[in-house]
Design a protein around this motif. Structure first.
Motif, PDB file in Angstrom:
ATOM      1  N   ASP A   1      -6.208  15.513  -1.249  1.00  0.00           N
ATOM      2  CA  ASP A   1      -5.759  15.087  -2.584  1.00  0.00           C
ATOM      3  C   ASP A   1      -4.880  13.843  -2.532  1.00  0.00           C
ATOM      4  N   MET A   2      -4.923  13.102  -1.428  1.00  0.00           N
ATOM      5  CA  MET A   2      -4.048  11.941  -1.321  1.00  0.00           C
ATOM      6  C   MET A   2      -4.820  10.674  -1.678  1.00  0.00           C
ATOM      7  N   ALA A   3      -4.184   9.843  -2.505  1.00  0.00           N
ATOM      8  CA  ALA A   3      -4.792   8.572  -2.893  1.00  0.00           C
ATOM      9  C   ALA A   3      -4.040   7.447  -2.186  1.00  0.00           C
ATOM     10  N   THR A   4      -4.799   6.570  -1.540  1.00  0.00           N
ATOM     11  CA  THR A   4      -4.180   5.402  -0.932  1.00  0.00           C
ATOM     12  C   THR A   4      -4.386   4.230  -1.878  1.00  0.00           C
ATOM     13  N   ILE A   5      -3.284   3.718  -2.404  1.00  0.00           N
ATOM     14  CA  ILE A   5      -3.364   2.662  -3.410  1.00  0.00           C
ATOM     15  C   ILE A   5      -2.858   1.363  -2.799  1.00  0.00           C
ATOM     16  N   SER A   6      -3.742   0.368  -2.681  1.00  0.00           N
ATOM     17  CA  SER A   6      -3.271  -0.955  -2.269  1.00  0.00           C
ATOM     18  C   SER A   6      -3.283  -1.827  -3.504  1.00  0.00           C
ATOM     19  N   TYR A   7      -2.271  -2.639  -3.654  1.00  0.00           N
ATOM     20  CA  TYR A   7      -2.163  -3.400  -4.901  1.00  0.00           C
ATOM     21  C   TYR A   7      -1.406  -4.694  -4.679  1.00  0.00           C
ATOM     22  N   ASN A   8      -1.635  -5.616  -5.596  1.00  0.00           N
ATOM     23  CA  ASN A   8      -0.932  -6.893  -5.606  1.00  0.00           C
ATOM     24  C   ASN A   8       0.435  -6.657  -6.244  1.00  0.00           C
ATOM     25  N   SER A   9       1.475  -6.727  -5.425  1.00  0.00           N
ATOM     26  CA  SER A   9       2.796  -6.321  -5.911  1.00  0.00           C
ATOM     27  C   SER A   9       3.360  -7.288  -6.944  1.00  0.00           C
ATOM     28  N   LYS A  10       2.731  -8.464  -7.062  1.00  0.00           N
ATOM     29  CA  LYS A  10       3.215  -9.395  -8.087  1.00  0.00           C
ATOM     30  C   LYS A  10       2.544  -9.144  -9.430  1.00  0.00           C
ATOM     31  N   LYS A  11       1.409  -8.424  -9.400  1.00  0.00           N
ATOM     32  CA  LYS A  11       0.657  -8.236 -10.638  1.00  0.00           C
ATOM     33  C   LYS A  11       0.782  -6.821 -11.184  1.00  0.00           C
TER      34      LYS A  11
ATOM     35  N   SER B   1       0.839  -1.190   0.000  1.00  0.00           N
ATOM     36  CA  SER B   1       0.000   0.000   0.000  1.00  0.00           C
ATOM     37  C   SER B   1       0.879   1.247   0.000  1.00  0.00           C
ATOM     38  N   GLU B   2       0.413   2.268  -0.717  1.00  0.00           N
ATOM     39  CA  GLU B   2       1.182   3.499  -0.784  1.00  0.00           C
ATOM     40  C   GLU B   2       0.206   4.657  -0.860  1.00  0.00           C
ATOM     41  N   THR B   3       0.592   5.790  -0.269  1.00  0.00           N
ATOM     42  CA  THR B   3      -0.270   6.959  -0.334  1.00  0.00           C
ATOM     43  C   THR B   3       0.436   8.033  -1.156  1.00  0.00           C
ATOM     44  N   ILE B   4      -0.245   8.447  -2.213  1.00  0.00           N
ATOM     45  CA  ILE B   4       0.388   9.320  -3.202  1.00  0.00           C
ATOM     46  C   ILE B   4      -0.579  10.425  -3.593  1.00  0.00           C
ATOM     47  N   LYS B   5      -0.032  11.562  -3.930  1.00  0.00           N
ATOM     48  CA  LYS B   5      -0.885  12.693  -4.311  1.00  0.00           C
ATOM     49  C   LYS B   5      -1.455  12.509  -5.717  1.00  0.00           C
ATOM     50  N   VAL B   6      -2.759  12.698  -5.838  1.00  0.00           N
ATOM     51  CA  VAL B   6      -3.418  12.718  -7.149  1.00  0.00           C
ATOM     52  C   VAL B   6      -4.267  13.978  -7.189  1.00  0.00           C
ATOM     53  N   TYR B   7      -4.094  14.791  -8.206  1.00  0.00           N
ATOM     54  CA  TYR B   7      -4.765  16.088  -8.235  1.00  0.00           C
ATOM     55  C   TYR B   7      -6.216  15.950  -8.684  1.00  0.00           C
ATOM     56  N   GLY B   8      -7.100  16.642  -7.956  1.00  0.00           N
ATOM     57  CA  GLY B   8      -8.517  16.597  -8.294  1.00  0.00           C
ATOM     58  C   GLY B   8      -9.252  17.632  -7.477  1.00  0.00           C
TER      59      GLY B   8
ATOM     60  N   LYS C   1      -6.674  -1.390  -5.442  1.00  0.00           N
ATOM     61  CA  LYS C   1      -7.808  -0.650  -4.888  1.00  0.00           C
ATOM     62  C   LYS C   1      -7.310   0.738  -4.521  1.00  0.00           C
ATOM     63  N   THR C   2      -8.052   1.756  -4.942  1.00  0.00           N
ATOM     64  CA  THR C   2      -7.630   3.128  -4.687  1.00  0.00           C
ATOM     65  C   THR C   2      -8.712   3.856  -3.899  1.00  0.00           C
ATOM     66  N   VAL C   3      -8.287   4.539  -2.848  1.00  0.00           N
ATOM     67  CA  VAL C   3      -9.199   5.391  -2.090  1.00  0.00           C
ATOM     68  C   VAL C   3      -8.606   6.792  -2.089  1.00  0.00           C
ATOM     69  N   TRP C   4      -9.403   7.760  -2.540  1.00  0.00           N
ATOM     70  CA  TRP C   4      -8.881   9.124  -2.697  1.00  0.00           C
ATOM     71  C   TRP C   4      -9.572  10.052  -1.716  1.00  0.00           C
ATOM     72  N   ASP C   5      -8.779  10.877  -1.078  1.00  0.00           N
ATOM     73  CA  ASP C   5      -9.306  11.820  -0.085  1.00  0.00           C
ATOM     74  C   ASP C   5      -9.422  13.199  -0.724  1.00  0.00           C
TER      75      ASP C   5
ATOM     76  N   THR D   1       2.569   0.734  -8.244  1.00  0.00           N
ATOM     77  CA  THR D   1       1.897   2.034  -8.060  1.00  0.00           C
ATOM     78  C   THR D   1       1.961   2.831  -9.354  1.00  0.00           C
ATOM     79  N   ASP D   2       3.087   2.738 -10.061  1.00  0.00           N
ATOM     80  CA  ASP D   2       3.206   3.479 -11.311  1.00  0.00           C
ATOM     81  C   ASP D   2       2.151   3.051 -12.326  1.00  0.00           C
ATOM     82  N   ALA D   3       1.924   1.736 -12.414  1.00  0.00           N
ATOM     83  CA  ALA D   3       0.931   1.247 -13.367  1.00  0.00           C
ATOM     84  C   ALA D   3      -0.458   1.762 -12.995  1.00  0.00           C
TER      85      ALA D   3
END
Lengths: 757, 293
Positions: free
Chosen positions: B62-72, B27-34, B54-58, B75-77
């Motif tokens: 403006d922070m998006a918390t992205i949880s992802y399957n690191s094998k598939k 999981s990583e929390t990254i800025k996404v503008y909106g 799965k992405t949850v955006w605040d 965060t860049d993708a």
């Protein structure tokens, strides 16, 4: 993936090192490369698959020379199979051309072969295996020849830019041999993967039911712009990569970069587009052209383009995207440093618009009708009807805003550059910087028609494959003019070995020089070249699976010296011809509750050996098999006379006899008969089979398999004059398996699982 | 027996939540503008793939918390997918086309995007050129009254051509802003400085021009805009025939629009670029009249 990631790190410094080495030293020097060809395991998709790496890498290492050098390339074959390397677009002695069984014998496993030739040209080229399907699984690489630094043809502002070679390719997890076999069996699994089945249900939903009906009436299978579905698109061996610096110098805003792009893909055309503005094309197929600015270009299989892109601002990297022509997949290269500016993906093709266009072009006899448009040089792209970015988005059902619109008289209706404000490169825009006129000599004109048949995946020239045609004899010194017309339904990148040809494109004396020309359906192009190097030179479609199906010819110089590398020309020729004579195998069996139904076939360009069976589980249902050996006749191959053998056994109550529609009767209980007959493909792709058996019984049968009802549902039926009939429905589960239910007049209702290979 | 049922049901319950979980999760929390709620749903939709990310955006941070399957995936993708939906992050800039089609409320400030300065086509420069032309014309106008009157409407005409070009490109957003500029220009017209007959010609169409310009500037639906544009063009043609501009203008006609009833428009170029169909039928139509002074 380690292999791919290290490519940049490894190749670039190496390339740079070589550049300096070569520039520093006096010309006329020998540049040696050692290439070790070896099996490897790659993992592009999460699955481990076999591939071939050279010096441990895919693509093969970039080879760099300077005009005037002598190339000495040692190829060490560490594979368990034969190999070869062809130097694409190079002028060299015929025996160094690298076509197995034509210019040399294949390099045997464990052997080392030395290619040695002077470098007498410059430009962006590439090299690849010419053996079997090895090019598909890793054997391609960039081949760059630099201009002499003291030459007069240096172009300041272009030749002195930071330069990076980029080779495009594709990867499929399916074995290349299997891809080839599936194409020959008209398997629509790739279409399913690409969501391009174009079934009746999909057609109806798009308001194109009639279009689909007309399409099948004209005996066409669903068409796509490309044949194979690929899992990954690669630029220098990776789907996503970056160019942050060149020769150790970081790229900044305002910098220009020259990319030497080769399409090393086996069967994919790629659209090239750049997020940072226009693309300037400065060379094509290794030959300089007057710079021309475009928004996008399509690079045909095996073509090369040198393009210059500008990084417009600091702190941003701009995406250069290579999208397959069918738009299902793409690779990205980010040029510059900083945040990545993306480019919009290309929108999905409007397949049914394409189908409608094909319907209009196709005559009932399977020939194409260009309706009076003389098309050439990619200027008119029939496919624009499928491009939403040019001809608008797919209209919603019932939208009548376009009613009454009739474009059929607009002379520009297929001219992408006149229809939209996106500038697409075409061959008429290429202009050589210097005169390219041929020496004065006797000129001979040869005409070829590119022919083919999608349903059976037969690709040929003048309806003859390599093994069916004679070599074309050439006199040394004469000028040859080739007029090529594409009468098939697919585009073909035609490649000539050992020579560059002028493309007669309206630029007069400045016609551009090329060695590949992409010819779209119904286009006619004229090429000219001076026959100045003796040997046997291959001229073929560079789509790997078309070439392997026999789409090519050999230009052979008269009275040439024997090639020392071909000790036994007869044997070599037989091996060369074996490529397109290859038989392709297919197998189908339905394991159902009421019995086993199936067929098995071996087919090549003309011949078909096939067997069908219906095996019940008891004597009452009976067992029957039919074997047919036939030959396809004609260009569209709708007609196939055959001889056959029929065997059946059944136990009916008290030897009840059956009568057919003609009043002929037989018990069918124990029959073993020879037969003769023919298959003919009727409109709607229904196969008529007429057969007469040695006991005088005549049988007519209508049959159609694989009616695409929905994306995954296929219907089939059979009815014959023996009053037998069958109705069935398949639901496709995977590449080999489907659920099937059917009703058979002999065996009744059945359900089961069907296996196809 | 009861214990078996219990065990089975416990088993079932413990399986169900597992299925929606992401394997090899990182999981990583990254800025996404909106900007707004609508952005939230668009960002989260683009950044979520069943079982993979799965992405949850605040909205506030403006922070998006992205949880992802690191094998598939990575965060860049995921951020790339979000960018393709129109939303910048600190790693990717959205394609302009994707940003342009965002709803009005989602037009966040693109702080990461460095404007590309192309000298020739730069808008500010273009305006300067126009200004200097205007100034020159002003000087000559002292001796030449009709020119000055044309200049009164020049801004209206210019923005009309801008609107037409936007419709050619099927760009609803630029079309709206050009229509708004027409309104501003109309409001700035000083009728008392016009000749009497020009004044009359202008008075006749002013209210209608305003009405259609308002429609175009407030509606984001290109079809509605084109409908209003057909009417706007009708009045603009009446006006331009009365008060002729300095340069020649071409009256062009598309026979197909509106179920074959046809529609007209004005263009500064003789070549056809159809504003009613854009790319679909760019070259449909013909020039029927050249309007010159």
């Amino acid at each position: 993936m380690a292999i791919q990631k290290t490519i940049y790190k490894k190749v670039l410094p190496l390339a740079i090192l070589f550049t300096f080495l070569i520039l520093d030293l006096f010309a006329q020097k020998v540049v040696r490369y050692d290439l070790y060809v070896k099996d490897t395991i790659v993992n592009f998709t999460g699955k481990e698959k076999r591939a071939i790496a050279v010096n441990g890498q895919i693509p093969m290492p970039t080879l760099i020379f300077t005009e005037g050098d002598t190339a000495e390339i040692y190829v060490h074959n560490l594979l368990k199979e034969e190999t070869s390397l062809h130097w694409h677009g190079l002028f060299l002695p015929n025996k160094e051309d690298g076509v197995p069984n034509l210019t040399q014998m294949p390099i045997k496993p464990g052997a080392t072969h030395i290619y040695r030739f002077p470098i007498i040209q410059h430009g962006t080229h590439w090299y690849h295996s010419h053996s079997g399907l090895q090019e598909q699984i890793g054997m391609y690489g960039s081949f760059v020849m630099l201009k002499k630094s003291n030459g007069t043809i240096q172009r300041p502002g272009i030749d002195d830019l930071p330069t990076v070679p980029v080779i495009l390719s594709e990867w499929t997890d399916y074995k290349a041999e299997n891809v080839h076999r599936m194409l020959h069996n008209a398997n629509d699994w790739f279409a399913l993967k690409k969501n391009a089945v174009q079934s009746y249900a999909e057609a109806a939903r798009a308001g194109h039911f009639k279009t689909k009906l007309k399409n099948e009436w004209k005996r066409m299978l669903a068409m796509d712009v490309s044949d194979v579905y690929y899992d990954r698109i690669l630029m220098n061996g990776t789907p996503e990569s970056e160019i942050k610096s060149v020769d150790g110098k970081q790229l900044n805003g305002g910098d220009k970069v020259r990319l030497r792009i080769s399409n090393g893909g086996a069967s994919s055309y790629f659209w090239l587009r750049y997020a940072g503005g226009k693309i300037t094309v400065v060379a094509n197929d290794g030959n300089d052209v007057e710079p021309v600015e475009v928004d996008r270009l399509i690079i045909a299989v095996s073509e090369t383009y040198d393009i210059v892109v500008t990084i417009p601002v600091n702190g941003t990297a701009f995406e250069l995207m290579a999208t397959t022509e069918d738009r299902t997949n793409a690779a990205s290269l980010y040029v510059g440093n900083g945040i990545k500016q993306l480019i919009e993906p290309m929108p999905r093709l409007k397949y049914f618009e394409g189908m409608k266009m094909m319907n209009d072009m196709m005559k009932m006899n399977g020939r194409l009708d260009d309706m009076g448009m003389s098309m050439s040089l990619n200027q008119m792209d029939m496919n624009v009807v499928m491009y939403p970015e040019i001809t608008g988005w797919e209209k919603k059902k019932g939208d009548s805003s376009m009613k009454g619109m009739d474009m059929s008289s607009d002379p520009n209706r297929y001219n992408a550059n006149a229809l939209g404000d996106i500038v697409t490169l075409n061959y008429s825009m290429l202009k050589a910087p210097a005169k390219t006129t041929l020496p004065i000599a006797e000129t001979r004109t040869l005409k070829f028609e590119l022919t083919g048949n999608m349903n059976r995946y037969v690709w040929s020239m003048d309806n003859k494959v390599v093994s069916e045609a004679d070599k074309i004899l050439v006199k040394r010194g004469e000028n040859l003019r080739l007029i090529l017309y594409n009468g098939s339904m697919m585009r073909h990148p035609m490649h000539l070995h050992g020579h560059d040809f002028r493309v007669v494109n309206g630029q007069g004396e400045y016609a551009p020089l090329k060695n590949i020309i992409d010819i779209m359906p119904m286009e006619t192009d004229t090429l000219e070249f001076n026959a100045n190097v003796e040997g046997d030179w291959f001229f073929h479609c560079h789509i790997l699976y078309h070439m392997m199906s026999g789409m090519g010819r050999v230009f052979s110089y008269q009275n040439q010296a024997a090639n020392p590398l071909i000790p036994n020309p007869k044997l070599a020729q037989r091996k060369l011809f074996a490529d397109d004579r290859k038989m392709h195998f297919m197998f189908l069996n339905d394991f159902a509750t009421n019995g086993n139904d199936g067929e098995m076939m071996l087919q090549n360009t003309r011949w078909s050996i096939g067997g069908e069976w219906r095996l019940g589980y008891n004597d009452m249902h009976g067992y029957e098999t039919e074997t047919h050996i036939g030959r396809y006749i004609g260009r569209m191959q709708w007609f196939m006379p055959f001889i056959g053998f029929d065997w059946r056994y059944r136990k009916t109550a008290a030897g009840k006899t059956e009568k057919n529609l003609f009043g002929q009767s037989s018990t069918k209980d124990n029959r073993a008969l020879l037969s003769a007959g023919f298959n003919y493909t009727l409109p709607m792709l229904v196969r008529l089979q007429a057969e007469v058996f040695t006991d005088g019984i005549v049988r007519f049968q209508l049959r159609r398999d694989d009616i695409p009802v929905t994306k995954k549902v296929r219907a089939s039926f059979m009815v014959n004059t023996d009053k037998e009939y069958m109705l069935g429905v398949n639901y496709i589960l995977g590449r080999n398996w489907s659920l099937r239910t059917h009703y058979d007049s002999d065996m009744g209702f059945g359900a089961g699982i069907s296996f196809s290979y | 027996m009861k214990s078996i049922i219990l065990m089975v049901s416990v088993g079932l319950f413990s399986i169900t939540p597992c299925q929606s979980q992401i394997k090899n999760a990182k999981s990583e929390t990254i800025k996404v503008y909106g900007n707004c709620d609508m952005c939230k749903s668009k960002i989260e939709k683009a950044g979520t793939e069943k079982g993979i990310s799965k992405t949850v955006w605040d909205e506030k941070t403006d922070m998006a918390t992205i949880s992802y399957n690191s094998k598939k995936t990575s965060t860049d993708a995921v951020l790339k997918k979000i960018a393709l939906a129109g939303y910048d992050s600190d790693n990717f800039l959205a394609p302009d086309g994707a940003y342009n089609v965002l709803p009005g409320c989602c037009k966040y400030d693109r702080v990461n995007k460095v404007a590309v300065i192309i000298p020739v086509k730069d808008q500010a420069m273009e305006m300067n050129i126009n200004h200097s032309e205007h100034n020159m014309k002003m000087d000559t106008a002292k001796m030449n009254m009709p020119l000055q009157e044309a200049n009164q409407l020049q801004a209206v005409y210019d923005n009309y051509f801008g609107l037409k070009d936007a419709l050619v490109k099927s760009d609803a957003i630029t079309a709206a802003s050009k229509a708004a500029a027409i309104l501003t220009a109309i409001n700035a017209v000083q009728m008392n400085k016009m000749k009497m007959e020009d004044h009359m010609a202008y008075m006749k169409v002013e209210a209608d021009l305003k009405k259609d310009a308002i429609t175009i500037s407030t509606k984001k639906d290109i079809a509605v805009q084109r409908e209003a544009f057909a009417n706007l063009s009708k009045n603009m043609i009446d006006l331009i025939k009365g008060v002729k501009p300095t340069e020649a203008v071409y009256l062009q006609h598309c026979p197909m629009y509106n179920d074959g009833k046809g529609a007209d428009w004005l263009s500064k170029e003789n070549g056809i670029k159809n504003p009613y169909y854009g790319n679909m039928m760019l070259n449909c139509g013909k020039t029927v009249e050249t309007i010159k002074q």
